[in-house]
Design an enzyme around this catalytic site. Structure first.
Site, short mmCIF file in Angstrom:
data_model
loop_
_atom_site.label_atom_id
_atom_site.label_comp_id
_atom_site.label_asym_id
_atom_site.label_seq_id
_atom_site.Cartn_x
_atom_site.Cartn_y
_atom_site.Cartn_z
N PRO A 148 82.53 38.90 30.63
CG PRO A 148 81.45 39.36 32.57
CD PRO A 148 83.00 39.32 32.05
CD GLU A 166 80.94 44.51 40.89
OE1 GLU A 166 79.99 44.50 40.07
OE2 GLU A 166 80.95 43.53 41.59
NE ARG A 199 92.91 21.76 19.89
CZ ARG A 199 93.38 20.56 20.33
NH1 ARG A 199 94.33 20.54 21.59
NH2 ARG A 199 93.37 19.46 19.76
CG ASP A 208 90.53 19.22 17.51
OD1 ASP A 208 90.63 17.98 17.86
OD2 ASP A 208 91.35 20.09 17.92
#
Length: 264
Positions: free
Chosen positions: A87, A114, A152, A167
């Site tokens: 993150p 963690e 892709r 896209d």
């Protein structure tokens, strides 16, 4: 292109890459995906991959030893991307996926608890990627998102080579609306231009709808978009329309959505 996924849940990853486009990409030889059980690179009888943090505190931290051993055992080569799913990383974007697609080999490190010992981030990883500002149980789902987004983009993977460039996000705008048969459904008609057979007009309408949609739904993308000369003409046309584009306004699209919800 080869992906190596280092995880404590190898069966989860193997199952997820056994479907759809990713499965076909592997069968065609365009992509190879190797899944490595991090516990195979531990040295204690409990096969421990985590330990308590120095300095105290809640939770556990992924130990550096097994992770370094796994990457060194894989030996992906000097040109490989060693990706830490975290993150704290930069948010995955289409541009990031395009950069990774030019890399011959990608090693994806799936964290838990963690997070990783900081030495993994400082001394081993070449990239650190997040898929959004929210908390997940582990790095397996982000790793799968990266695999899907990159796969892709590999030439020959998609059945229609025109699909990927069109896209959403590929050129900084959201994708235009799509319609298929029947031409009229519950009294809602497909825009006439799409039935006209005039490919130039269809292309112009689609581009205009891309601009309209991005202005309305993603002002963050719109603020960074650099329009071409032809785009500027379409933007001027949108500005001149009698119903200015404002969120929540009773546009044709919003009217259709409201009718669908009311059952009319």
């Amino acid at each position: 292109m080869k992906f190596d996924v280092v995880t404590i849940f190898p069966d989860f990853v193997r199952a997820a890459v056994s479907y759809s486009i990713i499965k076909r990409a592997q069968e065609s030889g365009k992509v190879e995906i190797a899944v490595h059980d991090l516990r195979d690179y531990t040295t204690d009888r409990h096969r421990s991959t985590d330990d308590t943090p120095y300095g105290g505190g809640a939770g556990m931290v992924m130990r550096p030893g097994p992770i370094f051993a796994a990457v060194e055992g894989i030996d992906p080569g000097p040109d490989a991307a060693i990706v830490l799913l975290s993150p704290q990383g930069g948010t995955l974007t289409q541009e990031t996926a395009q950069t990774l697609a030019a890399t011959p080999r990608i090693v994806l490190l799936c964290g838990h608890y963690e997070g990783f010992d900081e030495r993994v981030r400082e001394r081993l990883a070449t990239h650190e990627i997040s898929i959004g500002d929210y908390v997940l149980t582990g790095g397996e789902l982000p790793a799968l998102v990266v695999i899907d987004a990159v796969t892709r983009l590999i030439p020959g993977v998609l059945g229609n080579e025109g699909s990927s460039p069109n896209d959403s996000f590929s050129d900084g705008l959201l994708e235009h609306p799509h319609y298929t048969r029947p031409p009229e459904f519950r009294e809602w008609r497909v825009p006439e231009v799409l039935l006209s057979g005039n490919h130039a007009e269809i292309a112009r309408w689609r581009r205009k709808e891309q601009i309209r949609r991005t202005q309305l739904r993603r002002p963050d993308l719109w603020s960074a978009f650099v329009p071409s000369k032809s785009d500027l003409k379409l933007i001027a046309q949108l500005s001149d329309e009698t119903s200015p584009l404002k969120e929540g306004e009773d546009t044709e699209e919003n009217s259709r959505d409201a009718s669908a919800r009311s059952g009319d």
